[in-house]
Design an enzyme around this catalytic site. Structure first.
Site, short mmCIF file in Angstrom:
data_model
loop_
_atom_site.label_atom_id
_atom_site.label_comp_id
_atom_site.label_asym_id
_atom_site.label_seq_id
_atom_site.Cartn_x
_atom_site.Cartn_y
_atom_site.Cartn_z
N GLU A 39 44.15 41.46 48.07
CA GLU A 39 44.09 42.58 47.04
C GLU A 39 44.86 43.73 47.22
O GLU A 39 45.67 44.33 46.52
CB GLU A 39 42.90 42.82 46.44
CG GLU A 39 42.25 41.56 45.50
CD GLU A 39 43.09 41.38 44.12
OE1 GLU A 39 43.82 42.15 43.94
OE2 GLU A 39 43.11 40.22 44.04
N TYR A 122 40.33 49.65 40.96
CA TYR A 122 40.95 48.22 40.56
C TYR A 122 40.43 47.25 41.76
O TYR A 122 39.99 46.21 41.40
CB TYR A 122 42.48 48.13 40.50
CG TYR A 122 43.17 46.84 40.91
CD1 TYR A 122 42.79 45.92 39.87
CD2 TYR A 122 43.48 46.17 42.04
CE1 TYR A 122 43.30 44.44 39.99
CE2 TYR A 122 43.84 44.88 42.11
CZ TYR A 122 43.69 44.06 41.24
OH TYR A 122 43.95 42.82 41.46
N ASP A 140 44.58 46.49 36.34
CA ASP A 140 45.78 46.69 37.08
C ASP A 140 46.94 46.84 35.96
O ASP A 140 46.59 46.80 34.68
CB ASP A 140 46.16 45.59 37.94
CG ASP A 140 46.59 44.09 37.27
OD1 ASP A 140 46.11 44.24 36.04
OD2 ASP A 140 47.32 43.50 37.66
#
Length: 341
Positions: A39, A122, A140
DNA sequence: AAGACGTGGTT
DNA sequence: TAACCAAGTCT
């Protein structure tokens, strides 16, 4: 805002994801540390770019403890070329904190995980949902694009305030079960079907729920303000080689642009400022233009031979082989390539 | 809120 | 080609 059948939306999206999802390295495992690494790397970065970095990074640092024990220089070297280097530094620091404060277990609550360096709204939602199936929203650019179309939302997605609105909507749409698959499905849809230009509405599993599609305005959404062009900076770069053939290099400051990366000495004032040799000692090597997101380096690169009397604590004299063990920004890798010829 | 923070790929 | 874009965060 139009009302949609939430349950049907969820099952349509998840059903499509089950059949169509891409086979990506971080989807082959559920190790929270690995999900986390993926991520961070994926922030503002394309999947195709990330994959080789992800493989290399996890080969070198297979576990959270392995990364926690590494030197920052090693971490930056593996990250070299990926950009946004504070991601690597923050991840490294956060991983050490997880080792020391959480017994090496990535926290599974919104409150705790959000305190980690480099973990914003996020990433917190993404790791919680994907690694732990916690129903936390992960908003996102993909998610904002998809939802702006589903609900015909004309808010400027470049504004921080808009993200909160989409976060609230995402939270409302989140299923109790399979939160991780749902989060990834929403992003996957944005990445491969509900793309910015020419979205593939005919292939879209949730087209029947889509307001923009009904109104034929999908090409005009989302709304996003244009960004300003980067400012230009004139830079003199000096490649200094001493009589033993070693090169003078320096480590950039620990904050700001390219923090902690190595480079050949710079001067904005001109090459005279780099060494007391004056202008005549330098030979022009090349010119390089390097574009960042917010500025442009116009680099005039000069070369000279000169024995260095004393080094500061952030400078070093290195052979070409030694220097290649350090992390350099892409702009300076171009210079190194020239020196190898 | 707005600007800093990288890079490589597309159009 | 110059502009724009990509699974954001920090200050």
């Amino acid at each position: 805002m139009q009302i949609i059948d939430t349950k049907k939306f969820q099952s349509d999206l998840l059903g499509w994801y089950d059949n169509e999802k891409r086979d990506l390295p971080w989807r082959r495992e559920r190790d929270p540390y690995r999900i986390w690494v993926s991520e961070i790397m994926l922030q503002q970065t394309k999947v195709d770019t990330v994959i080789p970095y992800y493989e290399r990074f996890l080969t070198k640092f297979p576990t959270l403890d392995a990364l926690a024990e590494a030197d920052e220089e090693e971490v930056l070297k593996v990250w070299e070329g990926l950009g946004y280097y504070s991601r690597a530094r923050n991840l490294h620091q956060a991983v050490k904190e997880v080792r020391d404060e959480y017994g090496g277990v990535v926290p599974s609550t919104e409150k705790e995980i959000a305190t980690l360096k480099g973990v914003g709204p996020y990433t917190a939602g993404a790791v919680l949902s994907i690694a732990y199936d916690v129903p936390a929203p992960a908003v996102d650019g993909n998610v904002m694009r998809v939802l702006s179309r589903i609900f015909s939302i004309y808010d400027d997605i470049a504004k921080p305030a808009s993200r909160k609105k989409f976060e609230a909507i995402t939270r409302d749409l989140l299923p109790e079960e399979r939160a991780g698959d749902y989060t990834q499905a929403l992003m996957e849809l944005g990445a491969v079907v509900c793309v910015l230009r020419s979205p593939a509405c005919l292939l879209c599993p949730v087209a029947e729920h889509c307001s923009a599609r009904k109104e034929g305005v999908q090409e005009f959404l989302p709304v996003k303000a244009k960004k300003k062009p980067p400012r230009s900076v004139q830079l003199a770069v000096g490649v200094v080689q001493d009589s033993s053939g070693r090169y003078l290099v320096e480590k950039r400051p620990d904050t700001g642009l390219l923090a902690g990366m190595w480079q050949f000495p710079h001067a904005e004032e001109g090459i005279e400022g780099l060494l007391e040799t004056g202008r005549e000692g330098w030979q022009s090597l090349t010119q390089i233009k390097h574009v960042f997101s917010h500025l442009v380096w116009e680099m005039d690169v000069y070369q000279t031979r000169h024995d260095i009397q004393s080094l500061t604590d952030r400078q070093a004299l290195l052979t070409l082989d030694e220097l290649k063990q350090k992390a350099f920004p892409v702009s300076h890798q171009k210079i190194i390539a020239l020196l190898e010829e």
